[in-house]
Design an enzyme around this catalytic site. Structure first.
Site, mmCIF file in Angstrom:
data_model
loop_
_atom_site.group_PDB
_atom_site.id
_atom_site.type_symbol
_atom_site.label_atom_id
_atom_site.label_comp_id
_atom_site.label_asym_id
_atom_site.label_seq_id
_atom_site.Cartn_x
_atom_site.Cartn_y
_atom_site.Cartn_z
ATOM 1 N N SER A 56 -12.405 8.448 17.420
ATOM 2 C CA SER A 56 -11.890 7.922 16.155
ATOM 3 C C SER A 56 -12.479 6.574 15.767
ATOM 4 O O SER A 56 -12.524 6.242 14.581
ATOM 5 C CB SER A 56 -10.360 7.795 16.233
ATOM 6 O OG SER A 56 -9.749 9.054 16.300
ATOM 7 N N GLY A 62 -10.590 0.664 7.654
ATOM 8 C CA GLY A 62 -9.933 -0.539 7.144
ATOM 9 C C GLY A 62 -10.471 -1.839 7.703
ATOM 10 O O GLY A 62 -10.968 -2.691 6.980
ATOM 11 N N GLU A 128 -3.719 -5.442 3.806
ATOM 12 C CA GLU A 128 -3.271 -4.062 3.902
ATOM 13 C C GLU A 128 -1.747 -4.027 3.992
ATOM 14 O O GLU A 128 -1.084 -5.069 4.092
ATOM 15 C CB GLU A 128 -3.913 -3.366 5.101
ATOM 16 C CG GLU A 128 -5.419 -3.219 4.954
ATOM 17 C CD GLU A 128 -6.071 -2.473 6.098
ATOM 18 O OE1 GLU A 128 -5.350 -2.100 7.049
ATOM 19 O OE2 GLU A 128 -7.288 -2.270 6.050
ATOM 20 N N HIS A 243 -1.001 9.142 8.304
ATOM 21 C CA HIS A 243 -1.576 8.287 7.264
ATOM 22 C C HIS A 243 -1.163 8.827 5.907
ATOM 23 O O HIS A 243 -1.258 10.028 5.649
ATOM 24 C CB HIS A 243 -3.098 8.253 7.377
ATOM 25 C CG HIS A 243 -3.707 7.087 6.666
ATOM 26 N ND1 HIS A 243 -3.770 7.012 5.289
ATOM 27 C CD2 HIS A 243 -4.259 5.947 7.127
ATOM 28 C CE1 HIS A 243 -4.351 5.878 4.942
ATOM 29 N NE2 HIS A 243 -4.651 5.209 6.045
ATOM 30 N N ARG A 289 3.632 2.256 6.657
ATOM 31 C CA ARG A 289 2.999 3.563 6.501
ATOM 32 C C ARG A 289 3.990 4.721 6.565
ATOM 33 O O ARG A 289 3.847 5.706 5.846
ATOM 34 C CB ARG A 289 1.924 3.764 7.581
ATOM 35 C CG ARG A 289 0.624 3.061 7.248
ATOM 36 C CD ARG A 289 -0.411 3.346 8.298
ATOM 37 N NE ARG A 289 -1.703 2.806 7.899
ATOM 38 C CZ ARG A 289 -2.791 2.841 8.661
ATOM 39 N NH1 ARG A 289 -2.740 3.393 9.858
ATOM 40 N NH2 ARG A 289 -3.931 2.337 8.240
ATOM 41 N N HIS A 348 -2.586 10.772 12.094
ATOM 42 C CA HIS A 348 -3.616 9.739 12.108
ATOM 43 C C HIS A 348 -3.682 8.946 13.403
ATOM 44 O O HIS A 348 -4.770 8.625 13.868
ATOM 45 C CB HIS A 348 -3.370 8.791 10.942
ATOM 46 C CG HIS A 348 -4.413 7.734 10.754
ATOM 47 N ND1 HIS A 348 -5.726 8.036 10.481
ATOM 48 C CD2 HIS A 348 -4.332 6.377 10.805
ATOM 49 C CE1 HIS A 348 -6.419 6.911 10.365
ATOM 50 N NE2 HIS A 348 -5.597 5.889 10.571
ATOM 51 N N ARG A 383 2.810 1.714 13.777
ATOM 52 C CA ARG A 383 1.698 0.774 13.914
ATOM 53 C C ARG A 383 1.414 0.032 12.609
ATOM 54 O O ARG A 383 1.317 0.639 11.541
ATOM 55 C CB ARG A 383 0.441 1.533 14.347
ATOM 56 C CG ARG A 383 -0.819 0.655 14.427
ATOM 57 C CD ARG A 383 -2.002 1.470 14.901
ATOM 58 N NE ARG A 383 -2.412 2.480 13.946
ATOM 59 C CZ ARG A 383 -3.392 2.323 13.049
ATOM 60 N NH1 ARG A 383 -4.027 1.168 12.960
ATOM 61 N NH2 ARG A 383 -3.717 3.306 12.246
ATOM 62 N N LEU A 389 -7.857 -1.277 16.257
ATOM 63 C CA LEU A 389 -9.141 -1.769 16.747
ATOM 64 C C LEU A 389 -8.957 -3.072 17.513
ATOM 65 O O LEU A 389 -9.587 -3.298 18.549
ATOM 66 C CB LEU A 389 -10.115 -1.970 15.590
ATOM 67 C CG LEU A 389 -10.654 -0.709 14.911
ATOM 68 C CD1 LEU A 389 -11.517 -1.077 13.706
ATOM 69 C CD2 LEU A 389 -11.446 0.153 15.879
#
Length: 545
Positions: A56, A62, A128, A243, A289, A348, A383, A389
Site C-alpha cells: 500500500s 495524501g 486533511e 475510506h 473518516r 482502506h 486513524r 506513513l
C-alpha cells in the site's frame, strides 16, 4: 522459461536453509525503514513484489502528518490524533508518534526525498480531515507514498548490510520452545527455511478481505494470520477504516480520491448538488473518516448516488496539484475540473493488528512487528488521516533500535530446518483458492463492513470457518485471508458497541465499558465466540485455535 511461484511440481520441495541476524518481511515504508535502521547486523529483506513496487505504501496519496508548521506543535498533533481515535488510542504511543514526526521528515530529506515546497522554499503543508491545522507534508502533489518508497528503496539498495529477496511469499513462522526462530518462505523453486535472531513483520494490511477496497492485491493479512497461528497477542482487530471517497468505477481495487481534496475544499454532494454532510457533523467534509464514510454509505444504501465536487475548490489546478488523481480520472473518461466524481466507501486501512509495545516487540520472543501489520495503539478506533506513513517511519526506526539492543543470536539452521519439515504445506489449487477468495470478500463486505450486527457476524463466522476448514491443509494467501477474516469477525462480534470504524446496528452507541483497547490471542477469540451459541461450535473454534 521460469516456473511460477507455487508450481505444483516444486511446491513442497524444501530448499537448503539460510539465515540472517534479522529477517524483515515487507518492503513498504515501515519495513524499509526498519531494515535501513539496522547497520551492523546482517539483514534479510523479503518481499512478495519487486522492491519499491508492492504493498500500500506506494499508493498513499495524501502525505505525512508532522508538526513542523508555524502555530503547530507535537502536543496539538497528539490532541488531534486522540480526538479522532474515539477513546481507544494509547496516549504514550500517540505522544511518541507526534514528538518524533519532525525528525522523521528530516531523515527523509537527508536521504534525498523530493518533498513539495512553497514559494519561499519551506515545506508545503496541506490540511486533511480532523486535523486542526495544515500539517500534511506531501510529494508530487498526491504521490507522497511513491516518493517515500522510491527514496527508501534506493537507500536499501545502497546499504551493504541488507540482502533483498524479491518474489518471496512468507507462509509460516517457525517457533521452537515458545521462541520465534525463523520462518518458511516460498520461492519459485520450492520452500526455504530461514533462521533468524529476530523476525520483523511489516507485511501491511488486509484490505483484500473486502469486495471493495483501495488496497492492492498484496494486502492479504499475511503477518496478522501468521502471528495469530503462532499464538501472538492481537489487538483492536474489529477496527477497519473505510475510506469515504473511493472512485465508484468498476475496478478492483477501486481508485482513491485522496483526503487532501476535501482539505482543499472539495464537497461531498448528492445528485442535486446538496451537501450531505452539513447536517451530519459540524466539520462537514472535514469530519473524521468513519463519520463521512457512513454518511455516504447511508445515502447509497437509500439508492442515491454521491459525488465529490472539486470543480470550484481545485478546478483548473487539478493537473498540477493532484496529478495522480487527475491522470487516473482522465484514463477512466472523467474530467474532475468540470465533472462531479462518483464516490463510494471502500476498505482502506486496518487500525488493529499484532499487539506490540512501544518498541515493536510482540508477546512472542523473537517476533517484532511494525507498520499496518502491527497495533501500536496510535490509531485507536479511527486513524487520523496521514498518520500511517508517519507511524511506519517513526516506529520502524524505534523497533530497529530495540532489536539491535536486544541482539538475540541467530538459532541453529539445522534445528530450524527440522521445524520447517513439520510445517511445510502444499499450496491450494488456483481455482479452489480463487473461488474461496471471492466468497470470503463478499461475506466480509456484506456482514463485517461499514455496518454490522450480531446475526450477520454469527452467520459470517460459521461460513468462514467452513471455508477455513476446507483450506486448512494448504498454504498461501487464501489461508491467510480466511484466518484474518475469522479474527476480524470474531473481534467485531465480541465488541457489543459502536466506536470509530466499528459500527454495530444492534448496539449503535458507544459503551463506557468498552472505552479501552481489545487484546486477545486467536485461541481466546475462538473460545469467546463458541460460548452460548446454538450453532455447532467445534468447526469454528478449530479454524482458529
Amino acid at each position: 522459461m521460469s516456473e511460477p511461484l507455487g508450481t505444483p511440481a516444486v511446491a513442497s520441495r524444501l530448499l537448503p536453509p539460510t539465515g540472517a541476524d534479522v529477517v524483515v518481511v515487507g518492503t513498504g515504508v515501515a519495513g524499509l525503514t526498519a531494515a535501513l535502521s539496522l547497520p551492523g547486523h546482517r539483514v534479510l529483506l523479503l518481499s512478495k513484489s519487486p522492491l519499491g513496487a508492492g504493498g500500500s505504501s506506494p499508493w498513499a496519496q495524501g502525505g505525512v502528518a508532522a508538526a513542523i508548521g508555524a502555530g503547530d506543535s507535537p502536543h496539538l498533533h497528539a490532541a488531534d490524533t486522540l480526538a479522532a481515535a474515539a477513546g481507544t488510542a494509547d496516549p504514550e504511543a500517540v505522544r511518541r508518534l507526534a514528538l518524533h514526526g519532525a525528525a522523521a521528515i528530516r531523515r527523509l530529506i537527508a536521504l534525498g526525498a523530493q518533498l513539495d515546497r512553497a514559494a519561499d522554499g519551506s515545506l508545503a503543508l496541506g490540511r486533511e480531515a480532523a486535523h486542526s491545522v495544515a500539517r500534511i507534508v506531501h510529494a508530487g502533489g498526491d504521490a507522497t507514498g511513491a516518493e517515500l518508497v522510491r527514496t527508501l528503496a534506493a537507500a536499501v539498495r545502497r546499504a551493504p548490510w541488507i540482502t533483498v529477496m524479491e518474489g518471496v511469499a512468507v507462509e509460516e513462522l517457525l517457533v521452537g520452545d515458545g521462541v520465534v526462530v525463523g520462518l518458511l518462505a516460498r520461492e519459485r523453486r520450492g520452500v526455504r527455511a530461514v533462521a533468524a535472531g529476530a523476525v520483523v513483520l511489516a507485511t501491511g494490511g488486509l484490505g483484500q478481505l473486502y469486495r471493495y477496497t483501495t488496497n492492492p492485491a498484496e494486502c492479504t493479512g499475511d503477518g496478522l494470520a501468521m502471528a495469530a497461528r503462532a499464538g501472538a497477542a492481537l489487538a483492536d482487530l474489529e477496527f477497519v477504516q473505510f475510506h469515504p471517497t473511493a472512485l465508484a468505477v468498476g475496478e478492483d481495487p477501486l481508485p482513491l480520491l485522496t483526503e487532501a481534496l476535501r482539505g482543499e475544499g472539495a464537497r461531498v454532494v448528492d445528485g442535486r448538488g446538496r451537501r450531505i454532510l452539513l447536517a451530519v457533523h459540524p466539520l462537514a467534509e472535514l469530519a473524521p473518516r468513519d463519520v463521512v464514510a457512513r454518511a455516504i454509505w447511508a445515502e447509497r444504501q437509500a439508492g442515491r448516488e454521491v459525488f465529490l465536487d472539486a470543480r470550484e475548490a481545485v478546478g483548473e489546478r487539478f493537473p498540477q496539484r493532484f496529478p495522480s488523481v487527475f491522470r487516473r480520472c482522465r484514463e477512466l473518461g472523467l474530467d474532475p475540473r468540470r465533472e462531479l466524481l462518483p464516490v463510494v466507501p471502500a476498505a482502506h486501512y486496518h487500525m488493529g493488528g499484532i499487539a506490540v509495545d512501544l518498541d515493536g516487540r510482540t508477546s512472542l520472543p523473537g517476533l517484532w512487528a511494525c507498520g499496518e501489520a502491527a497495533s501500536t495503539g496510535v490509531h485507536g478506533a479511527n486513524r487520523l488521516a496521514s498518520n500511517s506513513l508517519l507511524e511506519g517511519l517513526v516506529f520502524g526506526e524505534k523497533l530497529a533500535s530495540a532489536v539491535g539492543e536486544e541482539g538475540r543470536a541467530r538459532p541453529d539452521g539445522q534445528a530450524v530446518w527440522r521445524l520447517a519439515r513439520q510445517a511445510v504445506r502444499p499450496p491450494a489449487r488456483q481455482g479452489d483458492a480463487a473461488a474461496a477468495r471471492r466468497r470470503l470478500r463478499q461475506l466480509m463486505w456484506d456482514h463485517v463492513g461499514l455496518e454490522r450486527n450480531g446475526p450477520g457476524l454469527e452467520g459470517a463466522l460459521y461460513e468462514l470457518a467452513a471455508l477455513a476448514t476446507a483450506h486448512g491443509e494448504t498454504a498461501g494467501e487464501v489461508r491467510n485471508l480466511l484466518t484474518a477474516g475469522l479474527l476480524v469477525t470474531a473481534a467485531a462480534l465480541r465488541r457489543e458497541e459502536s466506536r470509530g470504524g466499528h459500527f454495530r446496528a444492534d448496539y449503535p452507541h458507544a459503551d463506557p465499558r468498552w472505552h479501552r483497547r481489545s487484546v486477545a490471542t486467536a485461541g481466546e477469540l475462538a473460545a469467546a465466540w463458541t460460548q452460548g451459541h446454538e450453532r455447532p461450535a467445534a468447526p469454528r473454534a478449530g479454524a482458529l485455535a
